[in-house]
Design a protein around this motif. Structure first.
Motif, PDB file in Angstrom:
ATOM      1  N   ASP A 129       0.831  -1.188   0.000  1.00 59.38           N
ATOM      2  CA  ASP A 129       0.000   0.000   0.000  1.00 59.38           C
ATOM      3  C   ASP A 129       0.871   1.245   0.000  1.00 59.38           C
ATOM      4  O   ASP A 129       2.067   1.183   0.202  1.00 59.38           O
ATOM      5  CB  ASP A 129      -0.911   0.021   1.235  1.00 59.38           C
TER       6      ASP A 129
ATOM      7  N   THR B  38      -7.785   0.054  -6.504  1.00 62.17           N
ATOM      8  CA  THR B  38      -7.152  -0.257  -5.219  1.00 62.17           C
ATOM      9  C   THR B  38      -7.785  -1.457  -4.537  1.00 62.17           C
ATOM     10  O   THR B  38      -7.276  -1.913  -3.511  1.00 62.17           O
ATOM     11  CB  THR B  38      -7.229   0.955  -4.275  1.00 62.17           C
ATOM     12  N   ARG B  39      -8.876  -1.977  -5.099  1.00 58.56           N
ATOM     13  CA  ARG B  39      -9.582  -3.101  -4.498  1.00 58.56           C
ATOM     14  C   ARG B  39      -9.360  -4.404  -5.245  1.00 58.56           C
ATOM     15  O   ARG B  39      -9.952  -5.427  -4.893  1.00 58.56           O
ATOM     16  CB  ARG B  39     -11.092  -2.801  -4.461  1.00 58.56           C
TER      17      ARG B  39
ATOM     18  N   GLU C  68     -11.783   3.991 -15.881  1.00 58.44           N
ATOM     19  CA  GLU C  68     -13.018   4.768 -15.898  1.00 58.44           C
ATOM     20  C   GLU C  68     -14.101   4.056 -16.698  1.00 58.44           C
ATOM     21  O   GLU C  68     -15.275   4.034 -16.297  1.00 58.44           O
ATOM     22  CB  GLU C  68     -12.747   6.157 -16.459  1.00 58.44           C
TER      23      GLU C  68
ATOM     24  N   PRO D 252      -4.134   8.823  -6.519  1.00 59.01           N
ATOM     25  CA  PRO D 252      -5.330   9.437  -7.110  1.00 59.01           C
ATOM     26  C   PRO D 252      -5.001  10.287  -8.340  1.00 59.01           C
ATOM     27  O   PRO D 252      -5.754  10.323  -9.304  1.00 59.01           O
ATOM     28  CB  PRO D 252      -5.881  10.291  -5.961  1.00 59.01           C
TER      29      PRO D 252
ATOM     30  N   SER E  22      -9.970   4.951 -11.296  1.00 61.01           N
ATOM     31  CA  SER E  22     -11.093   4.567 -10.450  1.00 61.01           C
ATOM     32  C   SER E  22     -10.582   4.038  -9.134  1.00 61.01           C
ATOM     33  O   SER E  22      -9.539   3.377  -9.074  1.00 61.01           O
ATOM     34  CB  SER E  22     -11.945   3.485 -11.134  1.00 61.01           C
ATOM     35  N   VAL E  23     -11.325   4.292  -8.070  1.00 62.62           N
ATOM     36  CA  VAL E  23     -10.954   3.765  -6.757  1.00 62.62           C
ATOM     37  C   VAL E  23     -10.986   2.247  -6.739  1.00 62.62           C
ATOM     38  O   VAL E  23     -10.325   1.606  -5.920  1.00 62.62           O
ATOM     39  CB  VAL E  23     -11.888   4.356  -5.665  1.00 62.62           C
ATOM     40  N   TRP E  24     -11.715   1.641  -7.681  1.00 65.95           N
ATOM     41  CA  TRP E  24     -11.772   0.172  -7.734  1.00 65.95           C
ATOM     42  C   TRP E  24     -10.405  -0.432  -8.021  1.00 65.95           C
ATOM     43  O   TRP E  24     -10.158  -1.594  -7.684  1.00 65.95           O
ATOM     44  CB  TRP E  24     -12.769  -0.285  -8.799  1.00 65.95           C
TER      45      TRP E  24
END
Length: 281
Positions: free
Chosen positions: A149, A201-202, A240, A176, A197-199
């Motif tokens: 991370d 990071t998942r 995106e 970001p 996209s924040v996804w």
């Protein structure tokens, strides 16, 4: 592909030209990557328009680095044998004039792999790509590493990225807003790439896939900085597109591979978020 400094800072037209070259030439990327990411990295390269080869044993690594168009070295789960392969592949790529990418996962947090990453720098990667903490740790500025991370903002990694230009032609810190540093007419220059996209990071291995895509672009772009910016823009645009219909991390992962393939000139013109280049350091 030349590893020399850019004559001009990369802009959207340069990114579109690099993307067209990637699709036309379908570069072969040797990926010495971690056990967690192998399948995703291979599929991401195929979806984006490149060809993967996961050759990471000491008996073949050097030979294949001379055959491939570019090499990715990713320190996610290094074993002694794989580290030897990385040394051999990096040396062979340097000798053959092939661009290679160093992804120094957790280099600032774990001393042994940090030492390996520092050793690999002697073979002059075209690109170093990591999160902010990894870039700071690799440059020897200390602190901030939390496994794979990032606990540092990419803007905070810019001085470290500039320091790493002593070893590499271009360096990026993901976040970001991605911060990409290279030299334009010999001067350290910063290009910021937004979107994504924040996804991302998942889903595991997305950063590893970005390193592999950077290697592919480095082999077809006129210089490493342009290639690295193009990889970040392609990646962000795909994220995106994928996020538009994703319901969670699992559906996003599948949609992201589709979107890497779907990105075209129109998508780049519509979604690219490249801030004008500024002096760095």
């Amino acid at each position: 592909m030349t590893l020399s400094s850019s004559a001009v800072a990369p802009d959207l037209d340069a990114v579109i030209a690099a993307h067209a070259a990637l699709r036309s030439r379908k570069p072969l990327v040797q990926a010495l990557t971690n056990a967690v990411s192998t399948n995703f990295v291979a599929n991401a390269l195929l979806a984006a328009g490149a060809a993967p080869a996961m050759v990471d044993n000491p008996e073949e690594a050097a030979l294949f680095a001379g055959i491939a168009d570019a090499v990715l070295i990713n320190l996610g789960t290094p074993t002694a044998a794989q580290v030897e392969s990385m040394r051999l592949a990096a040396a062979a790529a340097q000798k053959a004039g092939k661009p290679w990418v160093l992804d120094p996962i957790a280099a600032g947090a774990l001393p042994w792999r940090g030492a390996v990453a520092a050793e690999l720098l002697q073979f002059k990667p075209a690109i170093v790509r990591g999160n902010a903490s990894e870039i700071i740790g690799l440059a020897g500025l200390g602190g901030g590493g939390r496994g794979v991370d990032s606990s540092a903002d990419p803007a905070a990694a810019v001085p470290a990225a500039v320091d790493l230009l002593a070893h590499a032609a271009a360096v990026s810190a993901s976040g970001p807003v991605d911060h990409v540093v290279g030299r334009v007419d010999g001067r350290p220059t910063l290009v910021k790439v937004g979107g994504g996209s924040v996804w991302l990071t998942r889903v595991t291995a997305t950063g590893c896939a970005l390193g592999a895509l950077a290697a592919a672009y480095a082999s077809v772009a006129p210089d490493a900085l342009t290639g690295l910016v193009a990889a970040h823009v392609h990646f962000a645009a795909a994220a995106e597109i994928a996020a538009e219909n994703a319901r969670g991390p699992g559906s996003f992962a599948a949609a992201f591979l589709d979107a890497l393939d779907a990105v075209d000139e129109g998508a780049l013109r519509r979604l690219a978020k490249i801030e004008p280049a500024v002096a760095a350091g």
